[in-house]
Design a protein around this motif. Structure first.
Motif, PDB file in Angstrom:
ATOM      1  N   ASN A  62     -12.350   4.340   8.825  1.00  0.00           N
ATOM      2  CA  ASN A  62     -11.736   5.348   7.970  1.00  0.00           C
ATOM      3  C   ASN A  62     -11.932   6.713   8.631  1.00  0.00           C
ATOM      4  O   ASN A  62     -13.000   7.309   8.538  1.00  0.00           O
ATOM      5  N   TYR A  92     -10.365   7.283  -2.216  1.00  0.00           N
ATOM      6  CA  TYR A  92     -10.192   8.717  -1.989  1.00  0.00           C
ATOM      7  C   TYR A  92     -11.533   9.330  -1.642  1.00  0.00           C
ATOM      8  O   TYR A  92     -12.591   8.708  -1.805  1.00  0.00           O
ATOM      9  N   ARG A 105      -5.375   6.839  -1.259  1.00  0.00           N
ATOM     10  CA  ARG A 105      -4.641   5.658  -0.810  1.00  0.00           C
ATOM     11  C   ARG A 105      -4.715   4.579  -1.882  1.00  0.00           C
ATOM     12  O   ARG A 105      -5.743   4.426  -2.565  1.00  0.00           O
ATOM     13  N   ASN A 156      -7.226  12.235   1.043  1.00  0.00           N
ATOM     14  CA  ASN A 156      -7.089  10.834   1.463  1.00  0.00           C
ATOM     15  C   ASN A 156      -6.925   9.867   0.292  1.00  0.00           C
ATOM     16  O   ASN A 156      -7.609   8.835   0.227  1.00  0.00           O
ATOM     17  N   SER A 177       0.831  -1.196   0.000  1.00  0.00           N
ATOM     18  CA  SER A 177       0.000   0.000   0.000  1.00  0.00           C
ATOM     19  C   SER A 177       0.868   1.250   0.000  1.00  0.00           C
ATOM     20  O   SER A 177       2.055   1.210   0.327  1.00  0.00           O
ATOM     21  N   THR A 178       0.253   2.339  -0.386  1.00  0.00           N
ATOM     22  CA  THR A 178       0.920   3.634  -0.373  1.00  0.00           C
ATOM     23  C   THR A 178      -0.150   4.717  -0.290  1.00  0.00           C
ATOM     24  O   THR A 178      -1.344   4.426  -0.377  1.00  0.00           O
ATOM     25  N   SER A 179       0.250   5.950  -0.095  1.00  0.00           N
ATOM     26  CA  SER A 179      -0.700   7.058  -0.044  1.00  0.00           C
ATOM     27  C   SER A 179      -0.049   8.303  -0.614  1.00  0.00           C
ATOM     28  O   SER A 179       1.177   8.410  -0.673  1.00  0.00           O
TER      29      SER A 179
END
Length: 355
Positions: free
Chosen positions: A95, A139, A307, A305, A40-42
């Motif tokens: 979330n 998002y 992600r 947000n 994962s990343t953001s």
């Protein structure tokens, strides 16, 4: 109105309320686990609002952009204060509400298409793994209060393949050999859909959930959910590429405010192994490719947000082998049209003894 006439609408409303209350909320993290997306990343956001020039510099420096540039609409990007600071995004409690600046996209009065308003950039996955075959993006997006939807517009999604410029922008050659894209769209009255540039293989245009548009792109699940203006909305989009490439077993799924809204199987998203899942395609504008899509006033959306999750595993669904003869789309269909035209001309000329 009779009592019976009053009872039926009331019953329908009660059933709708019960259905909404019973809808299962699934957080993006949970979905990632269910689909075995272990990496994962953001997208980083600044801690304070920024001018347009600073916004451009921040995005170019921190978002891993394809070719190191914002493709279109750099002047229409700004990190600003949250316009709806007291509005928590609907959905699963896992979330949390974001804090800090959000990314504002401006659509100037009269703008339509990616080169007249809005913005377009391609943020590549910022990990050493370049063979991702499944990807998910989540998002949050907000529209101005009273947002005028006009005919529709594009919203961020996912894309992939070695061609960073194809599969969008009105290209009608989408054979899956070097790219795919799966953005979202809003339509009239805020109706939502997945808007894909993919091959229309094995007669998918006949599916009741699919509209193969007469101009460009393929609409999946149009009207299965609707965006709300003046508040935050959460989007979670899952794409699993077909494997092998000549089998239509690809899969897309969308959750709106953490409630399942759209799923579509039996897709061919690629026809070559060189096409993998690349990253976030932040492409948003009114349109459409003519003034009938233009916004009548300057409008904005707000994003936060971002992600991403990914996996090297493609779709494991069953699917039919692609019927090459039935996949005459894009260049193939153009060549077929030219061929038929030449045949017709030859027949006419022969009829009049000109050959």
């Amino acid at each position: 109105m009779t009592r019976k006439g009053l009872f039926i609408p009331a019953l329908c409303y009660a059933l709708a309320v019960l259905e909404a209350a019973s809808a299962q909320l699934v957080a993006a993290d949970t979905l990632a686990s269910q689909y075995s997306m272990t990496t994962s990343t953001s997208m980083p956001f600044p801690s304070a609002t920024q001018s347009n020039s600073d916004t451009q510099s921040f995005i170019v420096s921190n978002w891993g952009l394809s070719r190191g540039r914002i493709q279109d609409g750099a002047p229409d990007l700004d990190f600003v204060n949250d316009p709806f600071p007291n509005d928590a995004t609907p959905g699963a409690s896992s979330n949390p509400k974001a804090s800090g600046p959000v990314l504002q996209i401006t659509y100037p009065n009269g703008s339509y298409s990616h080169d007249t308003g809005g913005a377009q950039l391609y943020s590549l996955w910022n990990t050493s793994d370049s063979s991702l075959l499944s990807m998910m993006v989540s998002y949050e997006i907000a529209f101005d209060s009273g947002f005028d939807w006009v005919q529709g517009g594009k919203l961020p999604g996912l894309r992939g393949g070695p061609n960073p410029d194809g599969c969008s922008g009105g290209s009608n050659v989408t054979d899956g050999s070097d790219c795919f894209s799966t953005r979202l769209m809003w339509r009239k009255q805020g109706e939502g859909e997945i808007y894909a540039y993919i091959p229309t293989s094995n007669g998918i245009c006949k599916d009741s959930n699919i509209i193969c548009n007469s101009d460009f792109g393929t609409s999946i699940g149009r009207g299965e959910f609707s965006f709300a203006s003046g508040q935050w909305n959460r989007i979670t989009l899952i794409v699993q590429l077909n494997n092998p490439v000549n089998v239509a077993n690809g899969f897309v799924s969308l959750y709106y405010n953490d409630v399942h809204a759209i799923s579509q199987q039996n897709l061919q998203l690629r026809s070559s192994d060189v096409v993998t899942a690349g990253g976030l395609y932040l492409s948003t504008f009114f349109g459409g490719n003519d003034p009938s899509w233009a916004t009548p006033n300057t409008a904005h959306t707000y994003l936060r947000n971002f992600r991403l999750w990914g996996s090297s595993s493609p779709s494991n669904s069953t699917g039919s082998k692609v019927n090459a003869a039935a996949r005459l789309t894009g260049l193939d269909s153009s060549l077929q049209s030219i061929s038929l035209c030449l045949i017709s001309v030859t027949v006419v000329l022969s009829t009049f003894g000109l050959l």
